[in-house]
Design a protein around this motif. Structure first.
Motif, PDB file in Angstrom:
ATOM      1  N   ARG A  42       0.855  -1.192   0.000  1.00 46.80           N
ATOM      2  CA  ARG A  42       0.000   0.000   0.000  1.00 46.80           C
ATOM      3  C   ARG A  42       0.890   1.242   0.000  1.00 46.80           C
ATOM      4  NH1 ARG A  42      -5.284   0.729   3.673  1.00 46.80           N
ATOM      5  NH2 ARG A  42      -5.922   2.739   2.860  1.00 46.80           N
ATOM      6  N   LEU A  43       0.618   2.163  -0.936  1.00 48.42           N
ATOM      7  CA  LEU A  43       1.444   3.364  -1.078  1.00 48.42           C
ATOM      8  C   LEU A  43       0.571   4.616  -1.041  1.00 48.42           C
ATOM      9  CD1 LEU A  43       3.651   2.058  -4.003  1.00 48.42           C
ATOM     10  CD2 LEU A  43       4.316   2.253  -1.624  1.00 48.42           C
ATOM     11  N   PRO A  44       1.108   5.729  -0.523  1.00 53.42           N
ATOM     12  CA  PRO A  44       0.353   6.983  -0.523  1.00 53.42           C
ATOM     13  C   PRO A  44       0.257   7.550  -1.938  1.00 53.42           C
ATOM     14  CG  PRO A  44       2.541   7.327   0.397  1.00 53.42           C
ATOM     15  CD  PRO A  44       2.400   5.855   0.151  1.00 53.42           C
ATOM     16  N   ALA A  45      -0.903   8.077  -2.278  1.00 48.41           N
ATOM     17  CA  ALA A  45      -1.133   8.591  -3.634  1.00 48.41           C
ATOM     18  C   ALA A  45      -0.409   9.903  -3.888  1.00 48.41           C
ATOM     19  CB  ALA A  45      -2.632   8.770  -3.867  1.00 48.41           C
ATOM     20  N   ASP A  46      -0.026  10.629  -2.834  1.00 48.84           N
ATOM     21  CA  ASP A  46       0.617  11.930  -3.030  1.00 48.84           C
ATOM     22  C   ASP A  46       2.135  11.846  -3.181  1.00 48.84           C
ATOM     23  OD1 ASP A  46       1.069  11.220  -0.411  1.00 48.84           O
ATOM     24  OD2 ASP A  46       0.511  13.166   0.438  1.00 48.84           O
ATOM     25  N   GLU A  47       2.693  10.637  -3.187  1.00 49.62           N
ATOM     26  CA  GLU A  47       4.132  10.458  -3.401  1.00 49.62           C
ATOM     27  C   GLU A  47       4.345   9.590  -4.641  1.00 49.62           C
ATOM     28  OE1 GLU A  47       6.136   8.951   0.039  1.00 49.62           O
ATOM     29  OE2 GLU A  47       5.053  10.313   1.376  1.00 49.62           O
ATOM     30  N   PRO A  48       5.322   9.947  -5.489  1.00 45.90           N
ATOM     31  CA  PRO A  48       5.559   9.125  -6.685  1.00 45.90           C
ATOM     32  C   PRO A  48       6.156   7.765  -6.330  1.00 45.90           C
ATOM     33  CG  PRO A  48       7.180  10.887  -6.553  1.00 45.90           C
ATOM     34  CD  PRO A  48       6.209  11.108  -5.433  1.00 45.90           C
ATOM     35  N   VAL A  67      20.837  -0.804 -14.443  1.00 43.97           N
ATOM     36  CA  VAL A  67      19.640   0.019 -14.243  1.00 43.97           C
ATOM     37  C   VAL A  67      20.075   1.367 -13.658  1.00 43.97           C
ATOM     38  CG1 VAL A  67      17.503   0.199 -12.891  1.00 43.97           C
ATOM     39  CG2 VAL A  67      18.153  -1.969 -13.914  1.00 43.97           C
ATOM     40  N   SER A  68      19.417   2.433 -14.074  1.00 44.52           N
ATOM     41  CA  SER A  68      19.715   3.755 -13.537  1.00 44.52           C
ATOM     42  C   SER A  68      19.359   3.816 -12.056  1.00 44.52           C
ATOM     43  CB  SER A  68      18.926   4.838 -14.282  1.00 44.52           C
ATOM     44  OG  SER A  68      19.343   4.902 -15.622  1.00 44.52           O
ATOM     45  N   ARG A  69      20.008   4.751 -11.345  1.00 42.70           N
ATOM     46  CA  ARG A  69      19.669   4.920  -9.935  1.00 42.70           C
ATOM     47  C   ARG A  69      18.182   5.201  -9.774  1.00 42.70           C
ATOM     48  NH1 ARG A  69      21.951   9.428  -8.062  1.00 42.70           N
ATOM     49  NH2 ARG A  69      22.717  10.021 -10.091  1.00 42.70           N
ATOM     50  N   LYS A  70      17.658   6.071 -10.630  1.00 43.10           N
ATOM     51  CA  LYS A  70      16.220   6.321 -10.696  1.00 43.10           C
ATOM     52  C   LYS A  70      15.821   6.085 -12.144  1.00 43.10           C
ATOM     53  CE  LYS A  70      17.010  10.204  -8.178  1.00 43.10           C
ATOM     54  NZ  LYS A  70      16.763  11.567  -7.808  1.00 43.10           N
ATOM     55  N   GLN A  71      15.139   4.996 -12.410  1.00 46.52           N
ATOM     56  CA  GLN A  71      14.808   4.591 -13.777  1.00 46.52           C
ATOM     57  C   GLN A  71      13.491   5.201 -14.249  1.00 46.52           C
ATOM     58  OE1 GLN A  71      16.930   2.316 -15.577  1.00 46.52           O
ATOM     59  NE2 GLN A  71      15.745   3.134 -17.262  1.00 46.52           N
ATOM     60  N   LEU A  72      12.442   5.046 -13.453  1.00 46.51           N
ATOM     61  CA  LEU A  72      11.131   5.557 -13.847  1.00 46.51           C
ATOM     62  C   LEU A  72      10.317   5.885 -12.611  1.00 46.51           C
ATOM     63  CD1 LEU A  72       8.613   3.271 -13.490  1.00 46.51           C
ATOM     64  CD2 LEU A  72       9.934   2.178 -15.270  1.00 46.51           C
ATOM     65  N   SER A  73       9.265   6.671 -12.830  1.00 47.55           N
ATOM     66  CA  SER A  73       8.345   6.965 -11.726  1.00 47.55           C
ATOM     67  C   SER A  73       6.911   6.941 -12.227  1.00 47.55           C
ATOM     68  CB  SER A  73       8.660   8.322 -11.092  1.00 47.55           C
ATOM     69  OG  SER A  73       8.401   9.364 -12.003  1.00 47.55           O
ATOM     70  N   LEU A  74       6.021   6.586 -11.320  1.00 49.33           N
ATOM     71  CA  LEU A  74       4.586   6.624 -11.574  1.00 49.33           C
ATOM     72  C   LEU A  74       3.987   7.642 -10.615  1.00 49.33           C
ATOM     73  CD1 LEU A  74       3.742   2.812 -11.786  1.00 49.33           C
ATOM     74  CD2 LEU A  74       4.113   4.392 -13.669  1.00 49.33           C
ATOM     75  N   HIS A  75       3.193   8.558 -11.160  1.00 46.56           N
ATOM     76  CA  HIS A  75       2.558   9.602 -10.362  1.00 46.56           C
ATOM     77  C   HIS A  75       1.043   9.399 -10.424  1.00 46.56           C
ATOM     78  CE1 HIS A  75       6.267  12.117 -10.172  1.00 46.56           C
ATOM     79  NE2 HIS A  75       6.517  11.455 -11.281  1.00 46.56           N
ATOM     80  N   GLU A  80      -9.766  16.070 -13.737  1.00 42.76           N
ATOM     81  CA  GLU A  80     -10.767  17.036 -13.301  1.00 42.76           C
ATOM     82  C   GLU A  80     -12.175  16.458 -13.469  1.00 42.76           C
ATOM     83  OE1 GLU A  80     -12.221  21.555 -14.400  1.00 42.76           O
ATOM     84  OE2 GLU A  80     -10.258  20.878 -15.059  1.00 42.76           O
ATOM     85  N   GLY A  81     -12.969  16.572 -12.410  1.00 42.55           N
ATOM     86  CA  GLY A  81     -14.346  16.095 -12.447  1.00 42.55           C
ATOM     87  C   GLY A  81     -14.494  14.591 -12.318  1.00 42.55           C
ATOM     88  N   SER A  82     -13.426  13.880 -11.983  1.00 49.02           N
ATOM     89  CA  SER A  82     -13.472  12.416 -11.887  1.00 49.02           C
ATOM     90  C   SER A  82     -13.013  11.963 -10.502  1.00 49.02           C
ATOM     91  CB  SER A  82     -12.564  11.790 -12.943  1.00 49.02           C
ATOM     92  OG  SER A  82     -12.500  10.389 -12.782  1.00 49.02           O
ATOM     93  N   GLN A  83     -13.569  10.879 -10.024  1.00 45.58           N
ATOM     94  CA  GLN A  83     -13.146  10.283  -8.757  1.00 45.58           C
ATOM     95  C   GLN A  83     -12.121   9.163  -8.991  1.00 45.58           C
ATOM     96  OE1 GLN A  83     -14.006  11.430  -5.688  1.00 45.58           O
ATOM     97  NE2 GLN A  83     -14.932  13.071  -6.888  1.00 45.58           N
ATOM     98  N   GLU A  84     -11.859   8.860 -10.244  1.00 40.71           N
ATOM     99  CA  GLU A  84     -10.983   7.753 -10.612  1.00 40.71           C
ATOM    100  C   GLU A  84      -9.510   8.153 -10.493  1.00 40.71           C
ATOM    101  OE1 GLU A  84     -11.592   4.538 -13.990  1.00 40.71           O
ATOM    102  OE2 GLU A  84     -11.053   6.487 -14.804  1.00 40.71           O
ATOM    103  N   MET A  85      -8.710   7.288  -9.875  1.00 43.31           N
ATOM    104  CA  MET A  85      -7.271   7.532  -9.770  1.00 43.31           C
ATOM    105  C   MET A  85      -6.589   7.010 -11.035  1.00 43.31           C
ATOM    106  SD  MET A  85      -4.520   6.404  -6.829  1.00 43.31           S
ATOM    107  CE  MET A  85      -5.530   7.051  -5.517  1.00 43.31           C
ATOM    108  N   GLY A 133     -10.345   1.809  -8.301  1.00 43.38           N
ATOM    109  CA  GLY A 133     -10.904   1.728  -6.953  1.00 43.38           C
ATOM    110  C   GLY A 133     -11.455   3.080  -6.558  1.00 43.38           C
ATOM    111  N   GLU A 134     -11.955   3.179  -5.345  1.00 47.19           N
ATOM    112  CA  GLU A 134     -12.586   4.417  -4.899  1.00 47.19           C
ATOM    113  C   GLU A 134     -11.763   5.206  -3.898  1.00 47.19           C
ATOM    114  OE1 GLU A 134     -16.510   3.489  -3.550  1.00 47.19           O
ATOM    115  OE2 GLU A 134     -17.001   2.414  -5.392  1.00 47.19           O
ATOM    116  N   ALA A 135     -10.776   4.578  -3.253  1.00 41.74           N
ATOM    117  CA  ALA A 135      -9.973   5.282  -2.250  1.00 41.74           C
ATOM    118  C   ALA A 135      -9.168   6.396  -2.912  1.00 41.74           C
ATOM    119  CB  ALA A 135      -9.050   4.298  -1.547  1.00 41.74           C
ATOM    120  N   LYS A 136      -9.055   7.532  -2.224  1.00 44.55           N
ATOM    121  CA  LYS A 136      -8.382   8.700  -2.793  1.00 44.55           C
ATOM    122  C   LYS A 136      -6.969   8.895  -2.265  1.00 44.55           C
ATOM    123  CE  LYS A 136     -12.799  11.005  -3.206  1.00 44.55           C
ATOM    124  NZ  LYS A 136     -13.665  12.020  -2.660  1.00 44.55           N
TER     125      LYS A 136
END
Length: 191
Positions: A42-48, A67-75, A80-85, A133-136
Motif C-alpha cells: 500500500r502506497l500513498p497517492a501523493d508520493e511518486p 539500471v539507472s539509480r532512478k529509472q522511472l516513476s509513476l505519479h 478534473e471532475g473524476s473520482q478515478e485515480m 478503486g474508490e480510495a483517494k
C-alpha cells in the motif's frame, strides 16, 4: 470484529496496479531479490512510486548495475471532475529510453499510463494493469515475476537475430549467387 471488516472493505476499494516484471537473466542474477514479489504493498497517492537501483530514493529497488539509480516513476492523479485515480509514467533515466506500448520516452518525458501498458527499458519488460478503486489517499501495488518474456506472451515478440536459412551453403555465397537454387529449375542449353 467490526474494525477488521472495515479495514478489509477499505482495501477492496483501493486502486490497484498489478505489475509483472521480467528480465531474461532473472533466475541467474537475482535482479528481483529486493522486490516484494507476491505481496500487496500500500502506497500513498501523493508520493511518486519510483523504480531503480537507489535504495534511498526508490520505492522498489532492482539489484542490477545496468539500471539507472532512478529509472522511472509513476505519479497518481485524478482527472478534473473524476473520482478515478489515474497514473502518469515518467522516464527518470538520462541514458536509457523508456518504451510504453509503442511510445518512446526520453529523459524526463512523461505520458498518461493506459489501463494496460507494456513498459520496456534495457532488457526489462513490465506489464502494468490498473484496476480502478474508490480510495483517494492511497493505492496498492502487487508485483509478480513471470517465467517467460511478456513480449512472447503477448505475441509481439521479435527475435533479436536474423532468421537462419536451412541450407548448407554459407550466407555470403547465397547473397552473391543470383541463379536458381534448385537443379530442376535450371535448363541447360548447348549450341
Amino acid at each position: 470484529m467490526m474494525k477488521s471488516k472495515a479495514i478489509e472493505t477499505e482495501e477492496d476499494l483501493l486502486t490497484s496496479l498489478a505489475v509483472q516484471i521480467y528480465h531474461p537473466q532473472q533466475s541467474v542474477q537475482g535482479v528481483f531479490c529486493r522486490l516484494p514479489v507476491g505481496t500487496k504493498v500500500r502506497l500513498p497517492a501523493d508520493e511518486p512510486l519510483k523504480l531503480g537501483r537507489d535504495e534511498e530514493t526508490c520505492t522498489f529497488v532492482l539489484n542490477d548495475l545496468k539500471v539507472s539509480r532512478k529509472q522511472l516513476s509513476l505519479h497518481a492523479y485524478r482527472p478534473e471532475g473524476s473520482q478515478e485515480m489515474r497514473f502518469t509514467i515518467q522516464n527518470l533515466s538520462q541514458k536509457a529510453r523508456l518504451v510504453v506500448n509503442s511510445c518512446t520516452l526520453d529523459h524526463l518525458e512523461r505520458l498518461d499510463l493506459p489501463d494496460k501498458a507494456l513498459v520496456r527499458f534495457g532488457q526489462y519488460e513490465l506489464l502494468i494493469v490498473r484496476e480502478s478503486g474508490e480510495a483517494k489517499g492511497s493505492f496498492e501495488v502487487k508485483i509478480q515475476v513471470p517465467i517467460f518474456s511478456l513480449l512472447r506472451e503477448s505475441g509481439s515478440y521479435e527475435p533479436k537475430s536474423a532468421p537462419v536459412m536451412e541450407t548448407s551453403a554459407p550466407p555470403a555465397t547465397l547473397l552473391d549467387y543470383h541463379g536458381p537454387l534448385e537443379m530442376d529449375e535450371t535448363l541447360l542449353c548447348t549450341s
